[in-house]
Enzyme design. Structure first.
Site, mmCIF file in Angstrom:
data_model
loop_
_atom_site.group_PDB
_atom_site.id
_atom_site.type_symbol
_atom_site.label_atom_id
_atom_site.label_comp_id
_atom_site.label_asym_id
_atom_site.label_seq_id
_atom_site.Cartn_x
_atom_site.Cartn_y
_atom_site.Cartn_z
ATOM 1 N N ASP B 196 39.440 -0.801 10.814
ATOM 2 C CA ASP B 196 40.734 -1.011 11.439
ATOM 3 C C ASP B 196 40.920 -0.118 12.663
ATOM 4 O O ASP B 196 41.720 -0.414 13.539
ATOM 5 C CB ASP B 196 41.823 -0.747 10.405
ATOM 6 C CG ASP B 196 43.166 -1.272 10.860
ATOM 7 O OD1 ASP B 196 43.198 -2.410 11.363
ATOM 8 O OD2 ASP B 196 44.162 -0.541 10.737
ATOM 9 N N ARG B 197 40.204 0.985 12.719
ATOM 10 C CA ARG B 197 40.327 1.914 13.849
ATOM 11 C C ARG B 197 39.778 1.342 15.141
ATOM 12 O O ARG B 197 40.105 1.805 16.222
ATOM 13 C CB ARG B 197 39.587 3.225 13.555
ATOM 14 C CG ARG B 197 40.314 4.159 12.671
ATOM 15 C CD ARG B 197 41.548 4.690 13.319
ATOM 16 N NE ARG B 197 42.497 5.064 12.282
ATOM 17 C CZ ARG B 197 43.790 5.188 12.473
ATOM 18 N NH1 ARG B 197 44.304 4.965 13.649
ATOM 19 N NH2 ARG B 197 44.581 5.515 11.485
ATOM 20 N N HIS B 277 50.294 -3.389 11.285
ATOM 21 C CA HIS B 277 50.845 -3.758 12.585
ATOM 22 C C HIS B 277 49.960 -3.365 13.739
ATOM 23 O O HIS B 277 50.311 -3.570 14.882
ATOM 24 C CB HIS B 277 52.210 -3.102 12.765
ATOM 25 C CG HIS B 277 53.215 -3.686 11.847
ATOM 26 N ND1 HIS B 277 53.917 -4.826 12.130
ATOM 27 C CD2 HIS B 277 53.587 -3.311 10.612
ATOM 28 C CE1 HIS B 277 54.703 -5.121 11.121
ATOM 29 N NE2 HIS B 277 54.528 -4.218 10.176
ATOM 30 N N ARG B 278 48.818 -2.757 13.423
ATOM 31 C CA ARG B 278 48.008 -2.307 14.536
ATOM 32 C C ARG B 278 47.560 -3.488 15.390
ATOM 33 O O ARG B 278 47.480 -3.388 16.607
ATOM 34 C CB ARG B 278 46.809 -1.500 14.047
ATOM 35 C CG ARG B 278 46.070 -0.868 15.209
ATOM 36 C CD ARG B 278 45.058 0.167 14.820
ATOM 37 N NE ARG B 278 45.668 1.404 14.391
ATOM 38 C CZ ARG B 278 45.490 1.927 13.202
ATOM 39 N NH1 ARG B 278 44.717 1.334 12.345
ATOM 40 N NH2 ARG B 278 46.081 3.046 12.874
ATOM 41 N N ALA B 279 47.297 -4.609 14.726
ATOM 42 C CA ALA B 279 46.836 -5.786 15.453
ATOM 43 C C ALA B 279 47.816 -6.155 16.558
ATOM 44 O O ALA B 279 47.417 -6.422 17.691
ATOM 45 C CB ALA B 279 46.639 -6.949 14.503
#
Lengths: 346, 682
Positions: B196-197, B277-279
């Site tokens: 995810d990073r 929500h990073r996307a």
């Protein structure tokens, strides 16, 4: 340096494919090595050790133990001196030595330290000064790194090899040391597939791959025994007998090295390379590149300045077997031609 | 020759790869890219070439952390401490390479010991994370990175600061970097956290266009023959990209981002079932970078569409996570590989229960190529679990039908649960990545120091602490004088491989109702897992009247896979003999490696019907199992292949109880995706 006589390369009976693959790697170090897969007692190790006598001579910077090239790697030399806290010599004052390309053996049980090099910490702590011991990778720079039973190599050593092979540089970031030096080597590995396969990443780093078997012909087997006995009885005499042949081979290799840059290849043949890679299905493009280099080396070895179609077929047999896209845990095929026929008939 | 880098502009094809790198160059807020793909697809080449194209950056001169003079809130402690206004210099962008064998102190930073000893005060030696501030942190083969190093990177990436709390130093400094990783999925997957990073993710593969392949080939050879000349040919093109990146950077802050576009983005993310929500944030940044790159002053839907796949591919949390690229496929005979593609597993993950296939097909021999319709039928037929055949008496399995030999195909394979042995205090040597253990090699996480650690692996902090009290009485020209008595050595921990010993029930009872295919699928899955974790494997099968060591202990998981495909099934169930054979094999292994920790995996329905002595088969089996449980170095796992139904014997569960083993149904050893767990809970 070597008091013990080595069985001469030229005296090895049969196993032409293996010998050829090794010779091609000497002609073009850019092929980045060969993997020799085969049963026990098929002269795998003998052939690699025997390479020593047919290797060419290179120039190295005598002031450091990192086998640096005085022409192209002077900046690396300065860099290394800086990291070690030494003052580099100016370019004009470099001592340049000539030495044969080395075969450095990496034992399967080698520790990480031995491979990448170490800082002598105890010395550093007691005396407050740095002392770096170059590892096998430093010794193998511009030479041949030979791993017997490469499939049994410890996993973390494999990771180091992969790192170094990918970059051509050995980066050390361990225990307070940060150090790097060039490490471009020809990786020669031998293995017995019964003991397990190689990891795909490492497999891909070997430019060429040959499968070898014991020789079935009775005459050849007898010849092997006779040669071996003759060698064991009187190594000096035996080597002297082969001296001339070896010299011939060395001359041939040197000539090939010189003309390699002038080898030409038709556009048509390039398409042949690309389409055969597509046809058998290989990962990525390293296969294509290696086939081209191999074919050019073959042409150079035969003293030609133009690549022929036959060179390409021969190169494919050497460069593709281990690159074919396989199902997980599938075996490496023996011959590409056979595989292609099979897929055509199917 | 060593110093020439293959120019990015000269890379043939791989447009998406080049674009993703350039976008990162324009907008560092995208936070990096993960490049997944086959070997030899210019992954590393492209990353190294990127640095050449990045604009120079302004730094506080002399600062070890490359502080940004514009950002006062982000200065490091050294810049803050200095009184005068910082002077600036500009320098070239850097690529910091994190090698796989890097140790914790070199990554995060630690004490500079030689200076510390000379001067007698703590001097910090910055690590790679400090070098990587405002630069690119590049990790080749990122999936092979040790867990404890991954943790360090995760922490830093999350906060933008590297906090050093070790060896008596307590410091934090800014560390914002573009994280670029390359990996080959064959060697195992990344941890979801780390995945995810990476802002973007993309898959690369070789080109299948002939012309492209040829021009690639010619260029590469040209480069190898004369790199300097080759680079000169692409100077103009490189210059153009460099200018575009520079302009893009300047333009970036001026790009307008219409509010309704945010709605479009969140809809996209919602549709794709993205976790977190990073996307959304990354997609916004990436779209802005793309707009800036193309000289637009407003983000359009087109920009978002184009970056969306790169942002979403590794974040989708649908039933099937797309990042696991090719789930290991059913292994079959080579000739079958063509047909296999058609029956690949598009709808697979919804059916972990392939163990419960209905009756009807069991007679089909696996030597035939697998038929697609048949598989479909199997899947449709699920859920008819109620229709088990009449519960048979033990021993009746031996019906004529079952005594025939059959070879079954290998069922679908899947990702297996984590299986490992518990940590103990024994020191071992080895590689691999299964169970935590203390190790006697200079690898892994430094857990504590001791006098009897690995010789030569000096724990500097502990050594100095040990020497400190004696300093008054010693003299010399160093600030801290050490004697041999002071030296302390590191005790380290890391994961290493185990021996996986498979005991596979190949009796006739396994042949029915597709159970053998499912069992083989399970063994195959475990073997693939064993390959990635670098275990040793061994396989024993039992059928008819005896157990047989099919595969002695070996590293060759391939061999095990081949044997598995050819394993015949039929006859009665000599479970006791199987257990004894397994025990012998394990004991021999433990004699050779007294510190080894074998994991014995028993796949059976537990319906043993051949006994060795006079006891009833089941009693004998349980008695044996109880005594085997006495070997505490081994871990046992029983995988029950009996299907659910109205009447079950649950013998495998009893066996597990006697062995003190972990007990699974086949479907239970499959690793569950986050989503499936959540769904079940609801």
């Amino acid at each position: 340096m070597q008091k013990k006589q080595i069985y001469p390369f030229t005296a090895i009976v049969g196993q032409e494919k293996m010998k050829l693959a090794l010779i091609l790697n000497i002609i073009t170090p850019g092929l980045s090595g060969v993997l020799i897969r085969g049963e026990k007692g098929t002269a795998k190790s003998t052939a690699v050790r025997a390479l020593a006598e047919i290797l060419p001579v290179i120039k190295i910077i005598g002031d450091s133990s990192f086998q640096l090239d005085p022409e192209n790697e002077y900046t690396n030399y300065q860099e290394i001196c800086r990291m070690l806290g030494q003052t580099p010599h100016v370019r004009e004052n470099l001592t340049v030595r000539e030495q044969k390309v080395q075969v450095v053996e990496l034992p399967v049980g080698a520790t990480e330290d031995r491979v990448i090099g170490t800082l002598d910490l105890e010395h550093a702590l007691k005396k407050g000064e740095k002392r770096v011991e170059p590892g096998l990778l430093a010794q193998a720079h511009r030479g041949i790194l030979y791993v017997d039973e490469v499939n049994l190599l410890d996993d973390h050593v494999v990771d180091i090899l992969l790192d170094a092979a990918a970059m051509g540089v050995n980066n050390i970031e361990r225990e307070g040391i940060s150090f790097s030096h060039p490490a471009r080597f020809t990786l020669v590995g031998t293995m017995n597939p019964e003991e397990g396969e190689l990891r795909p990443q490492l497999l891909d780093r070997f430019g060429l791959c040959v499968n070898i078997k014991g020789i079935p012909s009775i005459e050849d087997r007898v010849a092997i025994m006779e040669q071996r006995i003759a060698f064991d009885e009187n190594p000096e005499k035996f080597c002297a007998k082969w001296q001339e042949k070896s010299a011939e081979l060395v001359a041939k290799i040197m000539r090939a090295r010189e003309i390699y840059n002038q080898i030409e290849i038709d556009q048509k043949l390039l398409y042949e390379i690309a389409s055969s890679c597509l046809e058998v299905g290989v990962d990525g493009h390293r296969g294509d590149i290696v086939i081209l280099k191999t074919a050019k080396s073959l042409a150079a070895y035969h003293g030609r300045t133009k690549v022929e179609s036959a060179d390409i077929s021969e190169a494919i047999e050497l460069a593709l077997p281990h690159r074919i896209r396989r199902q997980p845990l599938m075996e490496i095929p023996d011959s590409i031609a056979g595989l292609r026929e099979k897929s055509q008939t199917a | 020759m060593t110093n020439s880098i293959y120019p990015l502009a000269a890379i043939v094809g791989q447009e998406e790869l080049k674009l993703s790198l350039i976008l990162n160059g324009i907008n560092p807020a995208i936070a990096g890219v993960l490049i997944r793909g086959e070997k030899g697809t210019a992954k590393s080449t492209a990353v190294r070439a990127l640095t050449e194209l990045l604009p120079e950056l302004e730094v506080v001169s002399g600062c070890r952390f490359s502080c940004n003079p514009e950002r006062h809130d982000e200065l490091c402690f050294e810049c803050l401490a200095s009184e005068q206004d910082p002077s600036r210099t500009s320098r070239r962008a850097r690529l910091i390479n994190l090698p796989l064998n890097a140790t914790e102190d070199r990554v995060a930073g630690g004490i500079n010991f030689s200076s510390t000893i000379k001067n007698g005060k703590t001097i910090l030696q910055t690590g790679l994370l400090a070098d990587a501030h405002r630069a690119i942190l590049y990790i080749d083969e990122v999936n092979l990175l040790d867990d404890h190093i991954v943790d360090l990177i995760l922490d830093t990436a999350a906060s933008g600061r590297n906090v050093i709390e070790r060896e008596g130093i307590s410091i934090s400094h800014p560390a914002r970097f573009i994280l670029i990783g390359t990996m080959n999925p064959e060697e195992g997957e990344l941890r979801p956290q780390l995945l995810d990073r990476f802002g973007l993710c993309l898959e690369v593969k070789g080109s299948d266009d002939l012309d492209e392949r040829v021009s690639l080939l010619t260029r590469r050879e040209e480069f190898d023959l004369n790199p300097v000349e080759f680079c000169r040919k692409f100077v103009d093109e490189s210059q153009r990209i460099r200018r575009q990146i520079l302009q893009g950077r300047q333009q970036l802050s001026k790009i307008r981002f219409p509010p309704y576009m945010r709605i479009f983005i969140s809809e996209l993310c919602n549709e794709n079932n993205v976790a977190g929500h990073r996307a959304d944030l990354i997609m916004e940044q990436a779209a802005m970078a793309l707009a800036a790159f193309e000289g637009d002053n407003e983000v359009r839907t087109d920009h978002i569409r184009r970056v969306a796949p790169m942002v979403l591919i590794h974040r989708q949390r649908d039933a099937q996570p797309p990042p696991s690229p090719e789930p290991p496929q059913n292994q079959q005979n080579e000739e079958d590989s063509e047909q296999e593609k058609s029956e690949d597993r598009p709808d697979k993950p919804d059916e972990p229960e392939s163990s419960e296939e209905p009756a009807g097909e069991q007679e089909k021999s696996g030597t035939e190529p697998p038929e697609t319709p048949e598989n479909r039928e199997q899947q449709k037929g699920e859920g008819q679990e109620g229709q088990t055949p009449e519960p048979k008496e033990q021993g009746q399995d031996d019906s004529p039908r079952n005594s025939e030999e059959q070879v079954f195909e290998i069922g679908a394979s899947f990702k297996v649960k984590k299986i490992s042995t518990a940590k103990d205090r024994v020191t071992r040597r080895g590689s691999g990545r299964r169970s935590r253990s203390r190790v006697s090699q200079k690898q892994g996480r430094y857990s504590r120091a001791s006098r009897n650690g690995v010789q030569g692996d000096i724990a500097l902090d502990a050594t100095i602490r040990a020497a400190a009290p004696h300093q008054m009485g010693r003299s010399g020209d160093l600030a801290v004088q050490l004697t041999s008595d002071d030296f302390r050595f590191k005790i380290r921990e890391k994961r290493i491989g185990n021996l996986l010993l498979f005991l596979v029930d190949a009796s006739g009872s396994m042949g029915s109702r597709g159970r053998m295919a499912a069992s083989k699928g399970a063994v195959m899955s475990l073997l693939l897992d064993a390959y990635q974790k670098r275990d040793k494997v061994s396989m024993i099968t039992f059928r008819r009247n005896e157990a047989e060591v099919n595969l002695p202990i070996t590293n060759s998981v391939e061999l095990a896979g081949k044997l598995l495909a050819q394993m015949p099934v039929g006859g009665r169930t000599p479970l006791s003999a199987g257990l004894i054979k397994g025990y012998e094999q394990m004991r021999n292994f433990l004699i050779r490696e007294p510190t080894g920790r074998p994991i014995v995996i028993i796949l059976t329905d537990g319906k043993g019907n051949v006994s060795l002595g006079d006891d009833k088969p089941v009693d004998e089996m349980l008695k044996l199992a109880t005594s085997m449980a006495g070997e505490t170095r081994a871990k046992y796992i029983v995988v029950d292949t009996e299907e659910d139904g109205l009447v079950t014997f649950d013998l495998a569960r009893k066996l597990a109880g006697a062995l003190d083993a972990e007990y699974f149904k086949i479907k239970d050893i499959q690793a569950e995706e986050l989503v499936t767990i959540v769904r079940e809970k609801q």
